[in-house]
Enzyme design. Structure first.
Site, PDB file in Angstrom:
ATOM      1  N   ASP A 148      11.145  69.682 193.437  1.00 27.58           N
ATOM      2  CA  ASP A 148      12.694  69.138 192.804  1.00 27.58           C
ATOM      3  C   ASP A 148      13.376  67.828 192.280  1.00 27.58           C
ATOM      4  O   ASP A 148      13.885  66.973 192.622  1.00 27.58           O
ATOM      5  CB  ASP A 148      13.726  69.598 193.382  1.00 27.58           C
ATOM      6  CG  ASP A 148      13.544  71.263 194.016  1.00 27.58           C
ATOM      7  OD1 ASP A 148      12.585  71.889 193.491  1.00 27.58           O
ATOM      8  OD2 ASP A 148      14.245  72.128 194.306  1.00 27.58           O
ATOM      9  N   LYS A 188       5.171  74.097 192.256  1.00 26.70           N
ATOM     10  CA  LYS A 188       6.178  74.678 191.740  1.00 26.70           C
ATOM     11  C   LYS A 188       7.438  73.895 191.467  1.00 26.70           C
ATOM     12  O   LYS A 188       6.995  72.897 192.052  1.00 26.70           O
ATOM     13  CB  LYS A 188       7.099  75.469 193.615  1.00 26.70           C
ATOM     14  CG  LYS A 188       7.853  77.013 192.883  1.00 26.70           C
ATOM     15  CD  LYS A 188       8.685  77.082 194.373  1.00 26.70           C
ATOM     16  CE  LYS A 188       9.725  76.061 194.848  1.00 26.70           C
ATOM     17  NZ  LYS A 188      10.784  75.777 193.807  1.00 26.70           N
ATOM     18  N   ASP A 218       9.606  78.466 189.122  1.00 18.61           N
ATOM     19  CA  ASP A 218      10.526  79.224 189.992  1.00 18.61           C
ATOM     20  C   ASP A 218      11.873  79.371 188.899  1.00 18.61           C
ATOM     21  O   ASP A 218      13.374  78.480 189.385  1.00 18.61           O
ATOM     22  CB  ASP A 218      10.688  78.349 191.414  1.00 18.61           C
ATOM     23  CG  ASP A 218      11.573  79.052 192.199  1.00 18.61           C
ATOM     24  OD1 ASP A 218      11.923  79.986 192.387  1.00 18.61           O
ATOM     25  OD2 ASP A 218      12.180  77.791 193.557  1.00 18.61           O
ATOM     26  N   LYS A 260      14.098  82.180 188.770  1.00 17.22           N
ATOM     27  CA  LYS A 260      14.842  83.549 189.758  1.00 17.22           C
ATOM     28  C   LYS A 260      15.050  84.005 188.032  1.00 17.22           C
ATOM     29  O   LYS A 260      16.801  83.916 188.652  1.00 17.22           O
ATOM     30  CB  LYS A 260      15.128  82.587 190.362  1.00 17.22           C
ATOM     31  CG  LYS A 260      15.163  81.957 191.865  1.00 17.22           C
ATOM     32  CD  LYS A 260      15.906  81.526 192.650  1.00 17.22           C
ATOM     33  CE  LYS A 260      15.599  80.876 193.938  1.00 17.22           C
ATOM     34  NZ  LYS A 260      14.520  80.008 193.638  1.00 17.22           N
ATOM     35  N   PHE A 261      14.813  84.584 187.462  1.00 18.78           N
ATOM     36  CA  PHE A 261      15.568  85.254 186.493  1.00 18.78           C
ATOM     37  C   PHE A 261      16.324  86.340 187.233  1.00 18.78           C
ATOM     38  O   PHE A 261      15.905  86.892 188.580  1.00 18.78           O
ATOM     39  CB  PHE A 261      14.359  86.459 185.949  1.00 18.78           C
ATOM     40  CG  PHE A 261      13.316  85.283 184.524  1.00 18.78           C
ATOM     41  CD1 PHE A 261      13.986  84.451 183.887  1.00 18.78           C
ATOM     42  CD2 PHE A 261      12.663  84.658 184.855  1.00 18.78           C
ATOM     43  CE1 PHE A 261      13.705  83.749 182.439  1.00 18.78           C
ATOM     44  CE2 PHE A 261      11.506  83.916 184.242  1.00 18.78           C
ATOM     45  CZ  PHE A 261      12.346  83.338 183.052  1.00 18.78           C
ATOM     46  N   ALA A 262      17.541  87.135 186.339  1.00 19.08           N
ATOM     47  CA  ALA A 262      17.911  88.058 187.470  1.00 19.08           C
ATOM     48  C   ALA A 262      19.097  88.893 186.456  1.00 19.08           C
ATOM     49  O   ALA A 262      20.192  89.946 186.683  1.00 19.08           O
ATOM     50  CB  ALA A 262      19.564  87.279 188.353  1.00 19.08           C
ATOM     51  N   ARG A 306      11.149  68.615 199.540  1.00 12.93           N
ATOM     52  CA  ARG A 306      12.192  67.012 200.489  1.00 12.93           C
ATOM     53  C   ARG A 306      11.066  66.736 201.601  1.00 12.93           C
ATOM     54  O   ARG A 306      10.853  65.394 201.334  1.00 12.93           O
ATOM     55  CB  ARG A 306      12.942  67.568 200.241  1.00 12.93           C
ATOM     56  CG  ARG A 306      14.290  68.044 199.324  1.00 12.93           C
ATOM     57  CD  ARG A 306      15.797  67.771 199.827  1.00 12.93           C
ATOM     58  NE  ARG A 306      16.001  69.491 199.729  1.00 12.93           N
ATOM     59  CZ  ARG A 306      16.813  70.438 200.339  1.00 12.93           C
ATOM     60  NH1 ARG A 306      17.567  69.183 199.940  1.00 12.93           N
ATOM     61  NH2 ARG A 306      16.545  71.201 200.617  1.00 12.93           N
TER      62      ARG A 306
END
Ligand code: 6AU
Length: 259
Positions: free
Chosen positions: A39, A61, A92, A94-96, A230
């Site tokens: 991230d 990821k 990542d 995260k389709f919704a 992290r």
């Protein structure tokens, strides 16, 4: 015997999905069940991190919508690093949304996720149409999908009957190779679980994240892959050294499970 007691190599030989076979085989060959959650905010940071942790991971990821200077060159370079180090790329996303909309979000737009991400994930809130929409785009390209059967955060709502529905839909849809969640959910079709919220030191963060150990996740819960963010690249960390630490912890936890 149960999949949790079988080696990644044995599972690779028999898995029905080619991408899952590739993933399990590379885990066995590289001796790693670590995925790094990258991230980070820029191309340069993502590429440097992927290169540093590449030797230690099975899956990188990404959250490409965090990258301020995303472009096609980033994708080409990530693919080159994936080739060189031997890892898969998991966007990542995260389709919704409804099936028709997620098809467009997955295949088109700025990111063209289906063109380069081996794996992506979705929530099943809209029902099975979301899986069918994503499969229309991804299956012809050899991609695969994970369902968010649970989340790692305090107060998350993916529990009970909702989690069970995820398992039913995964079993019924060949495009699905597994789950995001905390444990092995089923013995059917050798569905793979990847678990975020893994850390050896912190208990969580200020926004609801909760961390558990590789032992809890891999040895006790029977999950397959730990996702660590992290704890590996945070302030003052040496990402290669931390990735090695988590890789060794994850692999030792897997060997204890087999024993
Ligand atoms: O190790 P962290 O806390 O720095 O990062 C965890 C990563 C983040 C989240 O977007 C992701 O894992 N994640 C997910 C995924 C992978 O879908 C689900 C979830 O329930 N919790 C979670 O943290 O990139």
């Amino acid at each position: 015997s149960s999949f949790s007691r079988r080696t990644y190599a044995a599972r690779a030989a028999e898995h029905p999905h080619p991408l899952a076979r590739e993933l399990l085989a590379l885990m066995a060959r590289k001796r790693t069940n670590l995925s790094v959650a990258a991230d980070v905010a820029t191309k340069a940071e993502l590429l440097a991190l992927a290169d540093a942790v590449g030797p230690h991971i099975c899956v990188l990821k990404t959250h490409v919508d965090i990258i301020s200077d995303f472009d096609a060159d980033l994708v080409a370079r990530l693919q080159a690093l994936a080739e060189r180090h031997g890892f898969l790329i998991f966007e990542d996303r995260k389709f919704a949304d409804i099936g028709n909309t997620v098809k467009l979000q997955y295949g088109a737009g700025l990111y063209r996720i289906a063109d380069w991400a081996h794996i992506t994930n979705c929530h099943v809130i809209p029902g099975e149409g979301i899986i069918r929409g994503l499969a229309e785009v991804g299956a012809p390209k050899g991609r695969a999908l994970l369902l968010l059967a649970e989340m790692s955060t305090a107060g998350m709502l993916a529990t009970g009957a909702y989690t069970e529905k995820n398992v039913e839909m995964a079993v019924a849809n060949p495009f699905v190779i597994g789950f995001i969640g905390s444990r092995r959910f089923t013995e059917e079709r050798d569905l793979i679980t990847m678990t975020p919220g893994v850390g050896l030191h912190a208990a969580g963060d200020a926004l609801g994240q909760q961390y558990r150990s590789p032992d809890t996740i891999i040895t006790e819960n029977g999950s397959d892959i730990i996702i660590v963010g992290r704890a590996i690249y945070g302030p003052g960390k040496d990402p290669a050294a931390e990735a090695l630490r988590y890789r060794e912890a994850g692999w030792a936890a897997y060997e204890r499970r087999l024993a």
